[in-house]
Design a protein around this motif. Structure first.
Motif, PDB file in Angstrom:
ATOM      1  N   PHE A  78       0.866  -1.174   0.000  1.00  0.00           N
ATOM      2  CA  PHE A  78       0.000   0.000   0.000  1.00  0.00           C
ATOM      3  C   PHE A  78       0.903   1.224   0.000  1.00  0.00           C
ATOM      4  O   PHE A  78       1.846   1.314   0.771  1.00  0.00           O
ATOM      5  CB  PHE A  78      -0.884   0.001   1.247  1.00  0.00           C
ATOM      6  CG  PHE A  78      -1.571   1.309   1.455  1.00  0.00           C
ATOM      7  CD1 PHE A  78      -2.651   1.665   0.679  1.00  0.00           C
ATOM      8  CD2 PHE A  78      -1.115   2.196   2.413  1.00  0.00           C
ATOM      9  CE1 PHE A  78      -3.270   2.890   0.848  1.00  0.00           C
ATOM     10  CE2 PHE A  78      -1.731   3.412   2.597  1.00  0.00           C
ATOM     11  CZ  PHE A  78      -2.809   3.756   1.821  1.00  0.00           C
ATOM     12  N   TYR A  79       0.619   2.168  -0.882  1.00  0.00           N
ATOM     13  CA  TYR A  79       1.389   3.410  -0.993  1.00  0.00           C
ATOM     14  C   TYR A  79       0.439   4.585  -0.795  1.00  0.00           C
ATOM     15  O   TYR A  79      -0.652   4.605  -1.378  1.00  0.00           O
ATOM     16  CB  TYR A  79       2.018   3.542  -2.382  1.00  0.00           C
ATOM     17  CG  TYR A  79       2.940   2.417  -2.739  1.00  0.00           C
ATOM     18  CD1 TYR A  79       4.308   2.531  -2.560  1.00  0.00           C
ATOM     19  CD2 TYR A  79       2.443   1.229  -3.269  1.00  0.00           C
ATOM     20  CE1 TYR A  79       5.162   1.493  -2.895  1.00  0.00           C
ATOM     21  CE2 TYR A  79       3.286   0.185  -3.605  1.00  0.00           C
ATOM     22  CZ  TYR A  79       4.638   0.324  -3.409  1.00  0.00           C
ATOM     23  OH  TYR A  79       5.482  -0.706  -3.740  1.00  0.00           O
ATOM     24  N   LEU A  80       0.854   5.551  -0.008  1.00  0.00           N
ATOM     25  CA  LEU A  80       0.075   6.771   0.199  1.00  0.00           C
ATOM     26  C   LEU A  80       1.026   7.949   0.051  1.00  0.00           C
ATOM     27  O   LEU A  80       2.042   8.025   0.749  1.00  0.00           O
ATOM     28  CB  LEU A  80      -0.565   6.785   1.589  1.00  0.00           C
ATOM     29  CG  LEU A  80      -1.398   8.017   1.947  1.00  0.00           C
ATOM     30  CD1 LEU A  80      -2.608   8.142   1.022  1.00  0.00           C
ATOM     31  CD2 LEU A  80      -1.835   7.947   3.405  1.00  0.00           C
ATOM     32  N   MET A  81       0.720   8.864  -0.873  1.00  0.00           N
ATOM     33  CA  MET A  81       1.593   9.994  -1.171  1.00  0.00           C
ATOM     34  C   MET A  81       0.803  11.293  -1.110  1.00  0.00           C
ATOM     35  O   MET A  81      -0.328  11.355  -1.611  1.00  0.00           O
ATOM     36  CB  MET A  81       2.201   9.830  -2.567  1.00  0.00           C
ATOM     37  CG  MET A  81       3.134  10.951  -2.987  1.00  0.00           C
ATOM     38  SD  MET A  81       3.856  10.660  -4.628  1.00  0.00           S
ATOM     39  CE  MET A  81       5.088   9.424  -4.224  1.00  0.00           C
ATOM     40  N   ALA A  82       1.401  12.319  -0.508  1.00  0.00           N
ATOM     41  CA  ALA A  82       0.810  13.651  -0.544  1.00  0.00           C
ATOM     42  C   ALA A  82       0.748  14.103  -1.993  1.00  0.00           C
ATOM     43  O   ALA A  82       1.698  13.921  -2.744  1.00  0.00           O
ATOM     44  CB  ALA A  82       1.644  14.612   0.300  1.00  0.00           C
ATOM     45  N   ALA A  83      -0.395  14.690  -2.382  1.00  0.00           N
ATOM     46  CA  ALA A  83      -0.595  14.992  -3.804  1.00  0.00           C
ATOM     47  C   ALA A  83      -1.252  16.342  -4.021  1.00  0.00           C
ATOM     48  O   ALA A  83      -2.110  16.496  -4.866  1.00  0.00           O
ATOM     49  CB  ALA A  83      -1.452  13.890  -4.432  1.00  0.00           C
ATOM     50  N   GLY A  84      -0.873  17.315  -3.258  1.00  0.00           N
ATOM     51  CA  GLY A  84      -1.484  18.635  -3.368  1.00  0.00           C
ATOM     52  C   GLY A  84      -2.044  19.048  -2.032  1.00  0.00           C
ATOM     53  O   GLY A  84      -2.079  18.256  -1.093  1.00  0.00           O
ATOM     54  N   ALA A  85      -2.485  20.260  -1.943  1.00  0.00           N
ATOM     55  CA  ALA A  85      -2.999  20.782  -0.676  1.00  0.00           C
ATOM     56  C   ALA A  85      -4.245  20.017  -0.250  1.00  0.00           C
ATOM     57  O   ALA A  85      -5.289  20.088  -0.896  1.00  0.00           O
ATOM     58  CB  ALA A  85      -3.309  22.264  -0.818  1.00  0.00           C
ATOM     59  N   GLY A  86      -4.122  19.227   0.809  1.00  0.00           N
ATOM     60  CA  GLY A  86      -5.262  18.499   1.341  1.00  0.00           C
ATOM     61  C   GLY A  86      -5.696  17.298   0.528  1.00  0.00           C
ATOM     62  O   GLY A  86      -6.803  16.799   0.705  1.00  0.00           O
ATOM     63  N   ALA A  87      -4.841  16.812  -0.372  1.00  0.00           N
ATOM     64  CA  ALA A  87      -5.193  15.660  -1.203  1.00  0.00           C
ATOM     65  C   ALA A  87      -4.065  14.635  -1.180  1.00  0.00           C
ATOM     66  O   ALA A  87      -2.896  14.982  -0.993  1.00  0.00           O
ATOM     67  CB  ALA A  87      -5.468  16.101  -2.639  1.00  0.00           C
TER      68      ALA A  87
END
Length: 128
Positions: A78-87
């Motif tokens: 499982f990968y989780l990456m910050a992708a913009g302000a609040g996303a």
């Protein structure tokens, strides 16, 4: 946005699900999954990103923000990456996936469309 998520997923054959979510756990876009699964993943991701931010705050020279979380479980990653302000961008993949390729393609996607992957905080509606 669905076609961009499809490009990410088809670029990594072992991909099962791709979800874009807001920081409060709402699914904003999805690929390769049904609505119920995407909603469950988005809700779980909100908790994980919150936990990650708490851990990041323990690094005095850091900015306190979560950038990337990778979780390996029986059967996959499982990968989780910050992708913009609040996303955030989340990917579930089989255990034989090329981990480096997943990270690279996720970073590329965020760089290309990061400004579109934002979820501003919700304002409380004031009733006069």
């Amino acid at each position: 946005m669905d076609w961009m998520l499809e490009d990410l997923a088809t670029g990594i054959p072992q991909t099962r699900h791709v979800v874009v979510l807001s920081s409060d756990g709402l699914c904003m876009a999805q690929w390769g999954t049904d609505t119920d699964t995407a909603d469950r993943l988005a809700a779980a991701c909100a908790g994980l990103q919150s936990l990650s931010a708490a851990i990041a705050a323990e690094f005095p020279d850091g900015d306190g923000r979560m950038k990337l979380v990778v979780v390996e479980v029986g059967g996959g990653f499982f990968y989780l990456m910050a992708a913009g302000a609040g996303a955030y961008l989340a990917v579930l993949a089989d255990d034989d996936v090329d981990a480096g390729l997943v990270g690279q393609l996720m970073r590329d996607l965020v760089a290309r469309i990061g400004e579109h992957l934002t979820s501003p905080p919700r304002a409380d509606r004031q009733v006069p």
